[in-house]
Design an enzyme around this catalytic site. Structure first.
Site, PDB file in Angstrom:
ATOM      1  N   CYS A 256       0.853  -1.196   0.000  1.00  0.00           N
ATOM      2  CA  CYS A 256       0.000   0.000   0.000  1.00  0.00           C
ATOM      3  C   CYS A 256       0.887   1.243   0.000  1.00  0.00           C
ATOM      4  CB  CYS A 256      -0.928  -0.051   1.214  1.00  0.00           C
ATOM      5  SG  CYS A 256      -1.534   1.535   1.791  1.00  0.00           S
TER       6      CYS A 256
ATOM      7  N   CYS B 144       0.339   4.009   2.531  1.00  0.00           N
ATOM      8  CA  CYS B 144       0.810   3.568   3.860  1.00  0.00           C
ATOM      9  C   CYS B 144       2.297   3.872   4.006  1.00  0.00           C
ATOM     10  CB  CYS B 144       0.604   2.061   4.047  1.00  0.00           C
ATOM     11  SG  CYS B 144      -1.105   1.543   3.939  1.00  0.00           S
TER      12      CYS B 144
END
Lengths: 111, 305
Positions: free
Chosen positions: A32, A35
């Protein structure tokens, strides 16, 4: 910068729920990108709030139990716990200033 | 905090990072201010197949990280702060959540953010089924039925990516044809998991602990309908975050910043680059080009004052 603690399905209760201070948990996964992008800001905050707020990271790939338990369906999600309960949910790549405000609100009892 | 630089770049996407690369290689004393994290919107793209130099394509997250790595290699300092305004005195004063920074020139490369649907339920279910990042959240919707709202490149890319997890992806689009590039359209029409709901807009998103249903309205017939889904991925375009610049610059009707071919705005020493400027084609390749142009124009301005 301070590295947040590695939190997992096993140690979540001891580290987060039973923490004496408010505790911010960063739900993330290696694939991700947002993230990864938010991580440096969280690490900076971990340094700035050392002693006042605990910081941890949960890899949702390896720890589906805790992510499911708290209904995390979007990452990055930051959950801020106080007295063992989630009091703030911050979803997505948000500015550091906004994260700071949430921490300050919880520390001063406003949020 | 009150620090002075030759150049301040606002935004850490491909445009700002390219400007930073050129500026730091020119040894300009530069600061890049980013509110959240380096890389920009492209981080959310599963695959980038139209950035030259990567004939096999490259994932957006990898490309974003590589651009950031290259830009900071020559010593470009970055600060995490949210810009709240720019004032012009003898120099430019950039007012941020973390204090003020001063510079002779400023490049605004802050890009744009996701447009919202603005319907009931959208905010309530954020992180509980409503998402703006298919790459991040797709895996949470394994074996479920989900909706993608939009008809452009991002929406169709998202729909294609989500078919890896979902049993069915419903693309809800307000027109009767897609805006996405033909290559993507062909892939989407050939994909048995993708279903299209044409001429329809979302009226509301409902559920309990998580999203259960999306209520729709057909824009041609006015008829209402609903679909049962557990996720809604919103990809209805981007809007520039420029409200705080209104008293400094004349913006176009949407809020984008008009510039000339040298990326100069109407204010000397203030430049705009990438998705935030009016007329941008909003591609990584053009953002990078804008950033380089703005840095070179800014360098000439700085050495002339």
């Amino acid at each position: 910068m301070t590295q947040p603690l590695k939190v997992d399905d096993q140690n979540f209760k001891g580290v987060v729920i039973e923490a004496k201070t408010p505790f911010l948990v960063d739900f993330w996964a290696p694939w991700c990108a947002p993230c990864r992008a938010i991580a440096p800001a969280v690490e900076e905050l971990a340094g700035e709030y050392a002693g006042q707020v605990g910081f941890g990271k949960v890899n949702v790939d390896e720890n589906p139990k805790v992510a499911t338990e708290y209904g995390v369906r979007s990452i990055p999600t930051l959950l801020l716990f106080k007295d063992g309960k989630p009091v703030k949910q911050i979803v997505g790549l948000r500015p550091k200033a906004e994260l700071k405000k949430h921490l300050d609100d919880v520390l001063t009892g406003k949020g | 905090m009150n620090e002075t630089y030759q150049l301040i770049i606002i935004g850490g996407g491909p445009a700002g990072l390219s400007a930073g690369l050129y500026a730091s290689r020119s040894k300009l004393d530069t600061l890049l201010i980013e509110k959240a994290g380096l890389g920009g919107q492209i981080l959310n793209a599963e695959m980038v197949e139209n950035y030259p130099g990567f004939p096999q394509g490259i994932s957006g997250s990898e490309l974003g990280a590589l651009i950031a790595q290259q830009a900071t290699k020559y010593g470009l300092p970055t600060a995490f702060a949210e810009v709240q305004g720019i004032e012009i005195k003898d120099e430019k004063i950039v007012i941020t959540s973390e204090g003020q920074y001063r510079a002779k020139a400023v490049i605004i490369a802050a890009g744009s953010e996701h447009s919202k649907l603005g319907v009931p339920g959208e905010e309530e279910f954020l992180g509980r089924g409503v998402s703006y990042c298919a790459m991040c959240d797709g895996a949470f919707f394994r074996d479920q039925v989900i909706a993608v709202v939009g008809g452009g490149n991002v929406a169709i890319n998202d729909a294609l990516f989500l078919t890896r997890f979902a049993t069915k992806v419903m693309v809800i689009h307000r027109r009767d044809q897609l805006r996405a590039t033909k290559v993507l359209q062909d892939r989407a029409f050939a994909n048995p998991k993708i279903e299209f709901v044409w001429d329809s807009v979302v009226n509301s998103i409902t559920g309990d602990k998580q999203v259960r249903e999306v209520k729709l309205r057909n824009v041609k017939t006015g008829k209402g309908s609903s679909v049962e889904v557990s996720g809604v991925f919103v990809a209805v375009g981007l809007r520039p975050n420029t409200d705080y610049l209104r008293n400094l610059l004349t913006l176009d009707e949407v809020g984008f910043i008009p510039v000339n071919g040298q990326m100069e705005t109407e204010v000397p020493g203030i430049y705009a680059a990438g998705d935030i400027r009016a007329g941008s084609i909003r591609q990584v390749v053009s953002a990078a080009g804008d950033g380089a142009t703005a840095a070179i124009t800014a360098e000439r301005f700085i050495s002339s004052v």
